[in-house]
Structure formats: structure tokens, C-alpha cells
Design a protein around this motif. Sequence first.
Motif, short mmCIF file in Angstrom:
data_model
loop_
_atom_site.label_atom_id
_atom_site.label_comp_id
_atom_site.label_asym_id
_atom_site.label_seq_id
_atom_site.Cartn_x
_atom_site.Cartn_y
_atom_site.Cartn_z
N ASP A 71 35.84 40.41 26.41
CA ASP A 71 36.24 39.21 27.14
C ASP A 71 36.03 39.53 28.62
O ASP A 71 36.66 40.45 29.16
N MET A 72 35.16 38.81 29.30
CA MET A 72 34.81 39.16 30.67
C MET A 72 36.00 39.04 31.62
O MET A 72 36.06 39.75 32.63
N ASN A 73 36.93 38.15 31.34
CA ASN A 73 38.11 38.05 32.20
C ASN A 73 38.96 39.31 32.12
O ASN A 73 39.42 39.83 33.14
N VAL A 74 39.15 39.80 30.91
CA VAL A 74 39.94 41.01 30.72
C VAL A 74 39.22 42.20 31.34
O VAL A 74 39.82 43.03 32.05
N LEU A 75 37.91 42.30 31.08
CA LEU A 75 37.12 43.39 31.64
C LEU A 75 37.12 43.34 33.17
O LEU A 75 37.25 44.37 33.84
N SER A 76 37.02 42.14 33.73
CA SER A 76 37.01 41.98 35.18
C SER A 76 38.31 42.43 35.81
O SER A 76 38.32 43.00 36.91
N ASP A 77 39.42 42.15 35.14
CA ASP A 77 40.71 42.58 35.69
C ASP A 77 40.77 44.10 35.80
O ASP A 77 41.29 44.64 36.79
N ARG A 78 40.22 44.79 34.81
CA ARG A 78 40.19 46.26 34.87
C ARG A 78 39.27 46.72 36.00
O ARG A 78 39.61 47.60 36.79
N LEU A 79 38.07 46.13 36.06
CA LEU A 79 37.08 46.54 37.05
C LEU A 79 37.55 46.23 38.46
O LEU A 79 37.40 47.04 39.38
N GLU A 80 38.14 45.06 38.65
CA GLU A 80 38.58 44.65 39.99
C GLU A 80 39.64 45.59 40.53
O GLU A 80 39.69 45.87 41.74
N SER A 81 40.48 46.11 39.66
CA SER A 81 41.52 47.03 40.11
C SER A 81 40.96 48.37 40.56
O SER A 81 41.63 49.12 41.26
N ILE A 82 39.70 48.65 40.18
CA ILE A 82 39.07 49.93 40.53
C ILE A 82 38.20 49.81 41.78
O ILE A 82 38.34 50.59 42.73
N THR A 83 37.30 48.82 41.79
CA THR A 83 36.36 48.70 42.91
C THR A 83 36.28 47.31 43.52
O THR A 83 35.50 47.09 44.46
N GLY A 84 37.05 46.37 43.01
CA GLY A 84 37.02 45.03 43.58
C GLY A 84 35.93 44.13 43.02
O GLY A 84 35.76 43.00 43.48
N TRP A 85 35.18 44.61 42.05
CA TRP A 85 34.13 43.81 41.42
C TRP A 85 34.68 43.00 40.24
O TRP A 85 35.65 43.41 39.60
N ARG A 86 34.01 41.87 39.97
CA ARG A 86 34.29 41.10 38.77
C ARG A 86 32.98 40.81 38.05
O ARG A 86 31.89 40.83 38.66
N VAL A 87 33.08 40.57 36.76
CA VAL A 87 31.93 40.20 35.93
C VAL A 87 32.06 38.73 35.60
O VAL A 87 33.09 38.30 35.07
N VAL A 88 31.03 37.94 35.95
CA VAL A 88 31.11 36.50 35.74
C VAL A 88 30.07 36.07 34.71
O VAL A 88 28.91 36.50 34.77
N PRO A 89 30.47 35.26 33.74
CA PRO A 89 29.52 34.86 32.69
C PRO A 89 28.53 33.81 33.17
O PRO A 89 28.88 32.87 33.88
N VAL A 90 27.27 33.99 32.77
CA VAL A 90 26.21 33.02 33.02
C VAL A 90 25.44 32.81 31.72
O VAL A 90 25.53 33.62 30.80
N ALA A 91 24.67 31.74 31.66
CA ALA A 91 23.93 31.42 30.44
C ALA A 91 22.71 32.32 30.27
O ALA A 91 22.28 32.60 29.15
N GLY A 92 22.15 32.77 31.38
CA GLY A 92 20.95 33.59 31.34
C GLY A 92 20.58 33.98 32.76
O GLY A 92 21.44 34.05 33.64
N LEU A 93 19.31 34.20 33.00
CA LEU A 93 18.86 34.55 34.34
C LEU A 93 19.18 33.41 35.31
O LEU A 93 19.07 32.24 34.96
#
Length: 289
Positions: A71-93
Motif C-alpha cells: 500500500d503506497m500510503n503505508v510505505l510512504s509513511d515509513r519512507l517519509e519518516s526517514i528521508t522525507g520522500w513519498r511514493v505517489v501512485p500513477v497509471a504509467g509513465l
Amino acid sequence: MTHFEGKNRYENAPRAADFTIDQAWHTYSAAEHDRWDRLFRRQREIAKGRASETALRAMAELELSASGIPDMNVLSDRLESITGWRVVPVAGLVPDEVFFDHLANRRFPAGAFIRPEAEFDYLQEPDIFHDIFGHVPLLANDVFADFMEAYGKGGQRAMKLGQLHHLARLYWYTVEFGLIREPQGLRIYGAGILSSPRETVFALEDDSPNRIAFDLQRIMRTSYIIDDFQQTYFVIDSFDALLEACYQDFGDVYGKVKFQADIDAHETVPEDKLIHRGTLDYFRDKVGV
């Protein structure tokens, strides 16, 4: 949301102005979660002793596992707490300007669809496995995270200068297909290699490709192929060295490389610091030479 096996399930999903979509994580099928698990287990095993230790540690820190599509929201919360990055879903390129804006603001756009079973071993368009397994772990490294933000800002400038083709080669030969020296030897950090079982072995262990020490101008002059293994891989000494090389005014670099001839993907030049001169046998066999 209707899902048809063999197609991008998000192809017609509503998109925001920045091309992000709702991942709708609850709509993944059991077969799609199983496909992630099988991809993850296979590649995680192949990556042992071949992937950068930084990437392997980050996978553990981000709790990436064979337990279903993240789940990108859950993953983003972990990542953001480390380096401030988030992963956002897109349909493709996404369009270049959108991609660079995301990176410049510490957002990594990841394809939300997972490859169909028929393309389990190879998919030309990046899917969620390529993006999450290949790209996201290194965003948990402070130095690489800074490099990616700087690349996004550099991309915005390159578009204004008409130099995007040169900057794209830097991304290709580092973020997608880069190798790094580690105490144990050469290791992989490029996502295009890390998400491919065959290229993971080929990039490190085959005699065919050239392996050349990182040189910014050399990379910007080097063409690449998109539908096969790389004929040349560039090797960085560390992520700090990569960041330092790219924390400079690229306007001067562009001014130099735009008047120099391109170098074919298989070529070496006298100035190269060769780590391994490739035999190119794999590529000659493919064309029957």
C-alpha cells in the motif's frame, strides 16, 4: 474498478493535475498479490550478494516483503519518516515536466499496476514491482535521496535549456542501470537491473558488457538501448561521489558535450577508466556477427 488480466487496470482511472491516481489498494486480486510475492521472492534471492548493501538494508527498513502488493500510503509513511520522500501512485509513465516536479518535491511517481502473468519475466513499461522493488529502497538513503531531488530540479532546468536528452542519459546509466564499488566488489543499485533476474546476473558476471568508471560528460555523450541488456555499465565509487559530481552547474557541462560527438552504447574511448573491457559476445551472437 473493472480489472482485465493482461491490461493496465489503471489505464482509464481518474487522474489529478499531477497525474496521480487512487491506488485503490483493496481492489488488487489475490492473483495479483500472489504475483508480487513470487516476483519479490525470486528477485530478493537473486539480489543476495549482487545488490548494493545499502539497497538490501533499506528493503528491510521499509519492510518490503513477499506479503502482497505494498500500500503506497503505508510505505510512504515509513519512507517519509526517514528521508522525507513519498511514493505517489500513477497509471504509467508521466510527462517529463510532471516527473521532474515530483522528484524536485521529494515524491516518486510509481506505476500502480502489476504486470500480467504473460509478462512475468519481462515488461518494457515500469510497473509497481519495478518501481517499488527497484527504485524506492534507495530513497531511504539520505545521500541518494538528495541526488534524486537534485536530479528533479536539474531536469526542470534541462528542459528550459533544451538539454533533456543529455540529462536523461545520466538517469539511465545511474538510477536505472548503475553499478557501485563496495568493499565486497561491484554491486548493483540501478532499478532496471535490480528488478530483472537475468540482467542482475548479466550486469555483474557476464564478460560481454563494458564496465567503466563513472564520468559525467562521458555518460551524457553515451547512447543507450532500451529493449535488451546494456552494452556498457558505469560504476560509481559511492553515492556521496555521485552526488558531489552532480552538485555543479550543468550549464557548463552541457556547453561542452553538445559540441562533441555521441558515443555508441558499445564503444569505448581512450579516456575511459576501464574496469572491464567487454567481449560484446552476447550482442554479436544476437546479430549473427
